[in-house]
Write an enzyme that holds these catalytic residues in place. Structure first.
Site, PDB file in Angstrom:
ATOM      1  N   MET A 146     130.091  19.161  94.024  1.00 25.95           N
ATOM      2  CA  MET A 146     129.622  20.434  93.470  1.00 25.95           C
ATOM      3  C   MET A 146     129.028  21.384  94.506  1.00 25.95           C
ATOM      4  O   MET A 146     129.132  22.591  94.370  1.00 25.95           O
ATOM      5  CB  MET A 146     128.607  20.172  92.357  1.00 25.95           C
ATOM      6  CG  MET A 146     129.205  19.449  91.160  1.00 25.95           C
ATOM      7  SD  MET A 146     128.053  19.361  89.771  1.00 25.95           S
ATOM      8  CE  MET A 146     129.003  18.327  88.636  1.00 25.95           C
TER       9      MET A 146
ATOM     10  N   ASP B 285     122.318  15.321  91.360  1.00 25.41           N
ATOM     11  CA  ASP B 285     120.964  15.268  91.898  1.00 25.41           C
ATOM     12  C   ASP B 285     120.582  13.886  92.414  1.00 25.41           C
ATOM     13  O   ASP B 285     119.572  13.747  93.118  1.00 25.41           O
ATOM     14  CB  ASP B 285     119.951  15.707  90.831  1.00 25.41           C
ATOM     15  CG  ASP B 285     119.925  17.215  90.639  1.00 25.41           C
ATOM     16  OD1 ASP B 285     120.508  17.915  91.490  1.00 25.41           O
ATOM     17  OD2 ASP B 285     119.340  17.694  89.662  1.00 25.41           O
TER      18      ASP B 285
ATOM     19  N   LYS C 182     112.110  17.882  84.896  1.00 20.83           N
ATOM     20  CA  LYS C 182     112.048  19.232  85.471  1.00 20.83           C
ATOM     21  C   LYS C 182     113.145  20.134  84.923  1.00 20.83           C
ATOM     22  O   LYS C 182     112.895  21.265  84.488  1.00 20.83           O
ATOM     23  CB  LYS C 182     112.169  19.149  86.996  1.00 20.83           C
ATOM     24  CG  LYS C 182     112.433  20.493  87.691  1.00 20.83           C
ATOM     25  CD  LYS C 182     112.720  20.289  89.159  1.00 20.83           C
ATOM     26  CE  LYS C 182     113.026  21.619  89.853  1.00 20.83           C
ATOM     27  NZ  LYS C 182     114.425  22.030  89.676  1.00 20.83           N
ATOM     28  N   ASN C 183     114.396  19.651  84.941  1.00 20.72           N
ATOM     29  CA  ASN C 183     115.506  20.510  84.529  1.00 20.72           C
ATOM     30  C   ASN C 183     115.459  20.849  83.047  1.00 20.72           C
ATOM     31  O   ASN C 183     115.903  21.928  82.636  1.00 20.72           O
ATOM     32  CB  ASN C 183     116.836  19.844  84.891  1.00 20.72           C
ATOM     33  CG  ASN C 183     117.070  19.801  86.395  1.00 20.72           C
ATOM     34  OD1 ASN C 183     116.465  20.567  87.139  1.00 20.72           O
ATOM     35  ND2 ASN C 183     117.919  18.896  86.853  1.00 20.72           N
TER      36      ASN C 183
ATOM     37  N   ARG D 183     115.026  29.759  90.847  1.00 27.84           N
ATOM     38  CA  ARG D 183     116.373  29.815  90.272  1.00 27.84           C
ATOM     39  C   ARG D 183     116.354  29.676  88.757  1.00 27.84           C
ATOM     40  O   ARG D 183     117.139  30.295  88.045  1.00 27.84           O
ATOM     41  CB  ARG D 183     117.264  28.734  90.895  1.00 27.84           C
ATOM     42  CG  ARG D 183     118.695  28.855  90.403  1.00 27.84           C
ATOM     43  CD  ARG D 183     119.671  28.042  91.204  1.00 27.84           C
ATOM     44  NE  ARG D 183     121.024  28.352  90.759  1.00 27.84           N
ATOM     45  CZ  ARG D 183     121.729  29.391  91.163  1.00 27.84           C
ATOM     46  NH1 ARG D 183     121.226  30.217  92.033  1.00 27.84           N
ATOM     47  NH2 ARG D 183     122.947  29.612  90.703  1.00 27.84           N
TER      48      ARG D 183
ATOM     49  N   ASP E 145     117.211  25.844  95.766  1.00 24.13           N
ATOM     50  CA  ASP E 145     117.630  25.022  96.898  1.00 24.13           C
ATOM     51  C   ASP E 145     118.765  25.673  97.677  1.00 24.13           C
ATOM     52  O   ASP E 145     119.662  26.289  97.087  1.00 24.13           O
ATOM     53  CB  ASP E 145     118.112  23.649  96.404  1.00 24.13           C
ATOM     54  CG  ASP E 145     116.953  22.755  96.011  1.00 24.13           C
ATOM     55  OD1 ASP E 145     115.878  22.902  96.613  1.00 24.13           O
ATOM     56  OD2 ASP E 145     117.132  21.920  95.123  1.00 24.13           O
TER      57      ASP E 145
END
Length: 435
Positions: free
Chosen positions: A341, A319, A22-23, A97, A121
């Protein structure tokens, strides 16, 4: 709003292939704006965030053709810049985003960019300063309309520059790299992110004619070129899915083989799960996880409690901390999970506590998990998914629990995991989607 009804306590078995990352997909899709020539992308996951970005590109005038179940072609030869000023664009961009990464390509090729404040998110503050400071170093002028929350950027004369990023932001580095590849002169980016997905982006750009060196390190050098050509690109398997499946196998005492995992690109992810006591066996490029009744959390050399914390690559990805946390609830031993983070990402632990887990939320960033060693199984409850990764962690908890659970707001899970209910049901799970 949709929900999952999950029957817990079932052992799964079989093979599962991770989706495309996905990223990585969000970066690669934005890069199609850098050239008027055709780009083919394979292994694109069918998930909400990616589909929203593809729809946004199509609305901008990019020609999009689906050529296979996971393959698309893109041709950005007639981008409609006027669309950037419409309310429709601003609303769609603010819902995703990843849309922030269209700015670099737009500035590089067209000299202008617009974007409303991106969504995503609700896991804490996720500032945009790294992106915009990088653009300003390249000569872009940045304006922010506070009332409408709209970013206006003028980048008609981008020039290469030296910059030291204030944080090794993955999306920030990607955005700046895409702006710099068509800027005049040389750009040096120090403290650059170097995740495998960013390496993939840089390698793709080089195939398109860019001149990027230092790929895989935190020091990138970019010689600007006049134009870029088309190419074909295949996404890596999603490392977050791979980690999720490892945790799922351990929690449900299941025998699972993760196919085509590209193990050499996973960094310390396998070793981190091994420190959780989970047995992993590499079979070629597959990961075999045997059924385990018990798994024992390691300690540090002096016997002190193990801490698992997120860090920039090649450290452990943030993640997967939600997956580590839920997996620890049925391990033997104690672990401190330190989410550095984001200050709101651990707030889903109250649902796990309601299920019977022993977790002490020390502060917004740290949680101590006391493993139950299966002596007291989790119990099914009704809960709500707050974000993508916490949603899957709750799904794993529900699959391991006694009784039936209902997970609401599964649109969050659908943002990051394609057909997750169907794929897990094929292994023997009992997940029913309720609309």
């Amino acid at each position: 709003m949709s929900s999952f009804r999950v029957k817990g306590g079932l052992k799964l078995k079989g093979e599962i292939t991770p989706q495309g990352a996905k990223n990585e997909a969000l970066q690669i899709l934005c890069a199609v704006l850098l050239t008027p020539e055709k780009i083919t992308i394979n292994k694109i996951p069918n998930i909400r965030d990616v589909n929203k970005l593809i729809d946004l590109l199509s609305d901008m005038g990019v020609k999009v053709d689906k050529t296979g179940p996971e393959s698309y072609t893109f041709k950005a030869d007639q981008v409609d810049l006027k669309y950037l000023d419409t309310e429709d664009f601003l609303q769609k961009a603010s819902a995703l985003r990843g849309s922030v990464m269209i700015l670099g390509p737009l500035l590089a090729r067209f000299g202008t960019g617009r974007l409303s404040k991106p969504g995503g998110d609700k896991i804490g503050r996720r500032r945009m300063d790294t992106h915009f400071t990088g653009f300003q170093k390249l000569g872009a002028e940045f304006h922010y309309d506070n009332k409408r929350e709209i970013y206006h950027i003028d980048g008609k004369n981008l020039k290469g520059a030296y910059m030291l990023l204030d944080e090794a932001s993955v999306t920030g580095t990607a955005n700046i790299v895409m702006a710099a590849v068509l800027a005049e002169g040389k750009t040096t980016i120090y403290n650059a992110a170097c995740e495998p997905y960013l390496q993939q982006l840089c390698e793709m750009l080089n195939r398109m004619g860019a001149k990027i060196t230092g790929i895989g390190s935190n020091l990138l050098n970019i010689e600007g070129v006049k134009s870029l050509k088309g190419t074909e690109h295949t996404l890596l398997p999603d490392m977050i899915e791979i980690g999720s499946f490892i945790g799922l196998a351990a929690m449900t005492q299941s025998e699972i083989t993760i196919k085509d995992a590209q193990i050499h690109r996973l960094g310390i992810i396998p070793d981190t799960f091994r420190r959780m006591g989970i047995n992993l066996e590499f079979r070629g490029d597959d990961i075999y996880i045997p059924a385990q009744k018990h798994y024992i959390i390691d300690t540090f050399i002096d016997g002190s409690i193990l801490t698992i914390a997120d860090a920039i690559w090649p450290g452990f990805t943030p993640d997967l901390l939600s997956i580590v946390l839920v997996t620890a609830t049925q391990a033997k031993g104690t672990v401190l999970v330190h989410q550095k983070m984001f200050e709101s990402r651990l707030f889903f632990v109250d649902k796990l506590i309601d299920m019977g887990a022993q977790i002490i939320l020390c502060d917004p960033h740290r949680a101590t998990v006391i493993g139950l060693d299966r002596k007291y199984p989790l119990r099914g409850i009704r809960m709500t998914s707050p974000d993508i990764r916490a949603g899957v962690a709750l799904l794993i908890a529900a699959l391991s629990a006694e009784g039936t659970s209902v997970i609401d707001n599964i649109e969050q899970i659908d943002r990051g995991y394609q057909y997750i209910d169907q794929r897990l049901n094929a292994l023997g799970a009992d997940i029913v989607r309720i609309d």
